[in-house]
Design a protein around this motif. Structure first.
Motif, PDB file in Angstrom:
ATOM      1  N   VAL A   1       0.825  -1.219   0.000  1.00  0.00           N
ATOM      2  CA  VAL A   1       0.000   0.000   0.000  1.00  0.00           C
ATOM      3  C   VAL A   1       0.855   1.263   0.000  1.00  0.00           C
ATOM      4  O   VAL A   1       0.369   2.368   0.221  1.00  0.00           O
ATOM      5  N   ASP A   2       2.182   1.087  -0.200  1.00  0.00           N
ATOM      6  CA  ASP A   2       3.119   2.201  -0.406  1.00  0.00           C
ATOM      7  C   ASP A   2       3.319   3.057   0.833  1.00  0.00           C
ATOM      8  O   ASP A   2       3.608   4.246   0.730  1.00  0.00           O
ATOM      9  N   VAL A   3       3.174   2.454   2.022  1.00  0.00           N
ATOM     10  CA  VAL A   3       3.506   3.169   3.250  1.00  0.00           C
ATOM     11  C   VAL A   3       5.010   3.076   3.509  1.00  0.00           C
ATOM     12  O   VAL A   3       5.654   4.034   3.918  1.00  0.00           O
ATOM     13  N   ILE A   4       5.572   1.899   3.256  1.00  0.00           N
ATOM     14  CA  ILE A   4       7.000   1.642   3.413  1.00  0.00           C
ATOM     15  C   ILE A   4       7.559   1.202   2.063  1.00  0.00           C
ATOM     16  O   ILE A   4       6.953   0.368   1.388  1.00  0.00           O
ATOM     17  N   PRO A   5       8.711   1.717   1.641  1.00  0.00           N
ATOM     18  CA  PRO A   5       9.289   1.316   0.355  1.00  0.00           C
ATOM     19  C   PRO A   5       9.680  -0.158   0.343  1.00  0.00           C
ATOM     20  O   PRO A   5      10.091  -0.714   1.369  1.00  0.00           O
ATOM     21  N   ALA A   6       9.567  -0.776  -0.829  1.00  0.00           N
ATOM     22  CA  ALA A   6       9.930  -2.186  -0.983  1.00  0.00           C
ATOM     23  C   ALA A   6      11.360  -2.351  -1.476  1.00  0.00           C
ATOM     24  O   ALA A   6      11.779  -3.462  -1.790  1.00  0.00           O
ATOM     25  N   SER A   7      12.119  -1.258  -1.517  1.00  0.00           N
ATOM     26  CA  SER A   7      13.428  -1.293  -2.156  1.00  0.00           C
ATOM     27  C   SER A   7      14.534  -1.906  -1.306  1.00  0.00           C
ATOM     28  O   SER A   7      15.619  -2.168  -1.812  1.00  0.00           O
ATOM     29  N   ASN A   8      14.292  -2.149  -0.006  1.00  0.00           N
ATOM     30  CA  ASN A   8      15.302  -2.793   0.829  1.00  0.00           C
ATOM     31  C   ASN A   8      14.647  -3.665   1.893  1.00  0.00           C
ATOM     32  O   ASN A   8      14.630  -3.313   3.077  1.00  0.00           O
ATOM     33  N   PRO A   9      14.116  -4.831   1.508  1.00  0.00           N
ATOM     34  CA  PRO A   9      13.503  -5.721   2.502  1.00  0.00           C
ATOM     35  C   PRO A   9      14.510  -6.246   3.510  1.00  0.00           C
ATOM     36  O   PRO A   9      14.152  -6.649   4.618  1.00  0.00           O
ATOM     37  N   TYR A  10      15.796  -6.223   3.150  1.00  0.00           N
ATOM     38  CA  TYR A  10      16.818  -6.770   4.041  1.00  0.00           C
ATOM     39  C   TYR A  10      17.036  -5.902   5.273  1.00  0.00           C
ATOM     40  O   TYR A  10      17.587  -6.369   6.275  1.00  0.00           O
ATOM     41  N   ALA A  11      16.608  -4.654   5.213  1.00  0.00           N
ATOM     42  CA  ALA A  11      16.658  -3.819   6.413  1.00  0.00           C
ATOM     43  C   ALA A  11      15.786  -4.427   7.513  1.00  0.00           C
ATOM     44  O   ALA A  11      16.091  -4.305   8.705  1.00  0.00           O
ATOM     45  N   TRP A  12      14.691  -5.098   7.095  1.00  0.00           N
ATOM     46  CA  TRP A  12      13.783  -5.740   8.049  1.00  0.00           C
ATOM     47  C   TRP A  12      14.184  -7.186   8.316  1.00  0.00           C
ATOM     48  O   TRP A  12      14.038  -7.670   9.450  1.00  0.00           O
ATOM     49  N   LEU A  13      14.698  -7.878   7.314  1.00  0.00           N
ATOM     50  CA  LEU A  13      15.032  -9.289   7.473  1.00  0.00           C
ATOM     51  C   LEU A  13      16.139  -9.514   8.498  1.00  0.00           C
ATOM     52  O   LEU A  13      16.210 -10.578   9.113  1.00  0.00           O
ATOM     53  N   ARG A  14      17.005  -8.539   8.679  1.00  0.00           N
ATOM     54  CA  ARG A  14      18.102  -8.711   9.625  1.00  0.00           C
ATOM     55  C   ARG A  14      17.641  -8.622  11.073  1.00  0.00           C
ATOM     56  O   ARG A  14      18.400  -8.927  11.988  1.00  0.00           O
ATOM     57  N   LEU A  15      16.376  -8.210  11.295  1.00  0.00           N
ATOM     58  CA  LEU A  15      15.864  -8.041  12.647  1.00  0.00           C
ATOM     59  C   LEU A  15      15.201  -9.311  13.168  1.00  0.00           C
ATOM     60  O   LEU A  15      14.710 -10.134  12.402  1.00  0.00           O
ATOM     61  N   THR A  16      15.172  -9.450  14.484  1.00  0.00           N
ATOM     62  CA  THR A  16      14.378 -10.490  15.125  1.00  0.00           C
ATOM     63  C   THR A  16      12.924 -10.021  15.190  1.00  0.00           C
ATOM     64  O   THR A  16      12.641  -8.827  14.971  1.00  0.00           O
ATOM     65  N   PRO A  17      11.974 -10.903  15.507  1.00  0.00           N
ATOM     66  CA  PRO A  17      10.590 -10.445  15.689  1.00  0.00           C
ATOM     67  C   PRO A  17      10.483  -9.318  16.713  1.00  0.00           C
ATOM     68  O   PRO A  17       9.727  -8.362  16.512  1.00  0.00           O
ATOM     69  N   ALA A  18      11.252  -9.420  17.782  1.00  0.00           N
ATOM     70  CA  ALA A  18      11.231  -8.357  18.788  1.00  0.00           C
ATOM     71  C   ALA A  18      11.810  -7.062  18.226  1.00  0.00           C
ATOM     72  O   ALA A  18      11.357  -5.966  18.572  1.00  0.00           O
ATOM     73  N   GLY A  19      12.793  -7.184  17.334  1.00  0.00           N
ATOM     74  CA  GLY A  19      13.375  -6.006  16.711  1.00  0.00           C
ATOM     75  C   GLY A  19      12.382  -5.282  15.817  1.00  0.00           C
ATOM     76  O   GLY A  19      12.294  -4.056  15.828  1.00  0.00           O
ATOM     77  N   VAL A  20      11.627  -6.047  15.017  1.00  0.00           N
ATOM     78  CA  VAL A  20      10.608  -5.452  14.151  1.00  0.00           C
ATOM     79  C   VAL A  20       9.549  -4.751  14.990  1.00  0.00           C
ATOM     80  O   VAL A  20       9.131  -3.626  14.697  1.00  0.00           O
ATOM     81  N   GLU A  21       9.109  -5.425  16.055  1.00  0.00           N
ATOM     82  CA  GLU A  21       8.082  -4.830  16.933  1.00  0.00           C
ATOM     83  C   GLU A  21       8.598  -3.539  17.567  1.00  0.00           C
ATOM     84  O   GLU A  21       7.878  -2.539  17.630  1.00  0.00           O
ATOM     85  N   LYS A  22       9.844  -3.528  17.996  1.00  0.00           N
ATOM     86  CA  LYS A  22      10.433  -2.344  18.634  1.00  0.00           C
ATOM     87  C   LYS A  22      10.504  -1.175  17.648  1.00  0.00           C
ATOM     88  O   LYS A  22      10.135  -0.044  17.981  1.00  0.00           O
ATOM     89  N   VAL A  23      10.981  -1.437  16.421  1.00  0.00           N
ATOM     90  CA  VAL A  23      11.118  -0.376  15.428  1.00  0.00           C
ATOM     91  C   VAL A  23       9.752   0.201  15.066  1.00  0.00           C
ATOM     92  O   VAL A  23       9.581   1.430  15.013  1.00  0.00           O
ATOM     93  N   LEU A  24       8.775  -0.645  14.828  1.00  0.00           N
ATOM     94  CA  LEU A  24       7.448  -0.164  14.464  1.00  0.00           C
ATOM     95  C   LEU A  24       6.826   0.646  15.596  1.00  0.00           C
ATOM     96  O   LEU A  24       6.253   1.718  15.375  1.00  0.00           O
ATOM     97  N   ARG A  25       6.948   0.145  16.801  1.00  0.00           N
ATOM     98  CA  ARG A  25       6.309   0.808  17.945  1.00  0.00           C
ATOM     99  C   ARG A  25       6.967   2.151  18.260  1.00  0.00           C
ATOM    100  O   ARG A  25       6.277   3.146  18.480  1.00  0.00           O
ATOM    101  N   GLU A  26       8.300   2.199  18.250  1.00  0.00           N
ATOM    102  CA  GLU A  26       8.997   3.404  18.691  1.00  0.00           C
ATOM    103  C   GLU A  26       9.247   4.413  17.574  1.00  0.00           C
ATOM    104  O   GLU A  26       9.274   5.624  17.839  1.00  0.00           O
ATOM    105  N   SER A  27       9.431   3.938  16.328  1.00  0.00           N
ATOM    106  CA  SER A  27       9.816   4.846  15.243  1.00  0.00           C
ATOM    107  C   SER A  27       8.705   5.138  14.246  1.00  0.00           C
ATOM    108  O   SER A  27       8.801   6.087  13.474  1.00  0.00           O
ATOM    109  N   PHE A  28       7.662   4.330  14.252  1.00  0.00           N
ATOM    110  CA  PHE A  28       6.559   4.533  13.307  1.00  0.00           C
ATOM    111  C   PHE A  28       5.242   4.807  14.029  1.00  0.00           C
ATOM    112  O   PHE A  28       4.479   5.682  13.631  1.00  0.00           O
ATOM    113  N   ALA A  29       4.977   4.038  15.070  1.00  0.00           N
ATOM    114  CA  ALA A  29       3.688   4.153  15.761  1.00  0.00           C
ATOM    115  C   ALA A  29       3.710   5.179  16.890  1.00  0.00           C
ATOM    116  O   ALA A  29       2.668   5.440  17.495  1.00  0.00           O
TER     117      ALA A  29
END
Length: 291
Positions: A161-189
């Motif tokens: 839906v073009d909220v986040i660019p698809a040009s670097n999925p590896y920025a997210w793949l390198r994170l753990t589930p807790a890492g993804v949750e932390k980034v979304l909660r603190e930096s986006f939400a």
């Protein structure tokens, strides 16, 4: 399709093969991107019987390059282009439109199906679609996000839906589930629960009210976390090596003694003797960096 370097002066545009239009802001972002990092995706052209080449896919990229050359004529003396037969120009244009109109998740599923089920080499898929190998690796990364499920899969929906660019999925793949949750909660939400924010962001985007986060913001927010929020092992090292996640860090100055002369000589041979335009360009860039 053959990849070659073509002078921009030999390229022609046709209204029949151009897309109807685009937002001015998008064209400005595209021009800034090409001005800064170069042309990441080769354009598609057809050899014209009268000479020169007709642009099949890449009108906006060519416009950006012409605008840059107008101010700096020495820039982009040639551009990488996939060359096809003139008789296939409409077929290739239609083919390009099909792929460009697919969502990132759909492209990821298609690439995975062609590679795994149909045993098509990914290098051949990249050539057929008309994208660089690096872009095709992104589709593989998107598929891996989908397979992990949970918030990883939600990230792909946000890309759709073009909220986040698809040009670097590896920025997210390198994170753990807790890492993804932390980034979304603190930096986006901004402190809101990650799952709730994802649902709201997707709903708003589908109603035409989304805010798009630039890739530099995504990379910055997923970088520099405590070690426990990153996946460990060889996969992480490979991702960092392949995608250059240290792009924003200060370059280390190298003396000529740190790089063996034999390496520089080998790169020089590839630069001068290889029949591959891609290899010559890569060898030249690496040689200049190491010297």
């Amino acid at each position: 399709m053959k990849l070659k370097q073509v002078s921009p002066d030999l390229l022609s545009l046709s209204p029949e093969l151009s897309r109807s239009g685009s937002a001015k802001a998008f064209e400005e972002r595209l021009r800034s991107s090409i001005d800064e990092i170069g042309l990441a995706e080769p354009i598609k052209v057809a050899s014209m019987p009268s000479g020169g080449y007709l642009v099949i896919d890449g009108t906006l990229r060519l416009r950006a390059i012409r605008a840059i050359r107008k101010k700096s004529p020495e820039r982009f003396p040639t551009v990488p282009a996939y060359v096809v037969d003139y008789d296939r120009r409409y077929e290739i244009r239609f083919q390009s439109d099909i792929y460009q109109d697919l969502l990132p998740s759909q492209l990821a599923a298609l690439v995975e199906h062609l590679h795994v089920t149909e045993s098509v080499m990914k290098s051949d898929i990249a050539r057929y679609i008309g994208v660089s190998p690096a872009t095709l690796r992104n589709y593989t990364g998107l598929w891996r996000l989908l397979q992990r499920g949970g918030l990883f899969a939600s990230i792909v929906t946000l890309m759709d839906v073009d909220v986040i660019p698809a040009s670097n999925p590896y920025a997210w793949l390198r994170l753990t589930p807790a890492g993804v949750e932390k980034v979304l909660r603190e930096s986006f939400a901004e402190g809101e629960g990650a799952d709730a924010w994802v649902r709201d962001a997707i709903a708003s985007a589908r109603q035409g009210n989304s805010i798009r986060f630039p890739i530099k913001y995504v990379e910055a927010m997923t970088d520099g976390l405590p070690p426990e929020y990153y996946r460990v092992g060889q996969e992480v090292r490979a991702v960092k090596r392949d995608l250059g996640l240290r792009r924003g860090s200060k370059k280390i100055e190298r003396s000529s003694s740190t790089t063996p002369q034999r390496t520089l000589d080998n790169l020089n041979s590839v630069r001068n003797l290889s029949t591959s335009v891609v290899l010559r360009s890569a060898a030249g860039s690496l040689q200049e960096y190491l010297q």
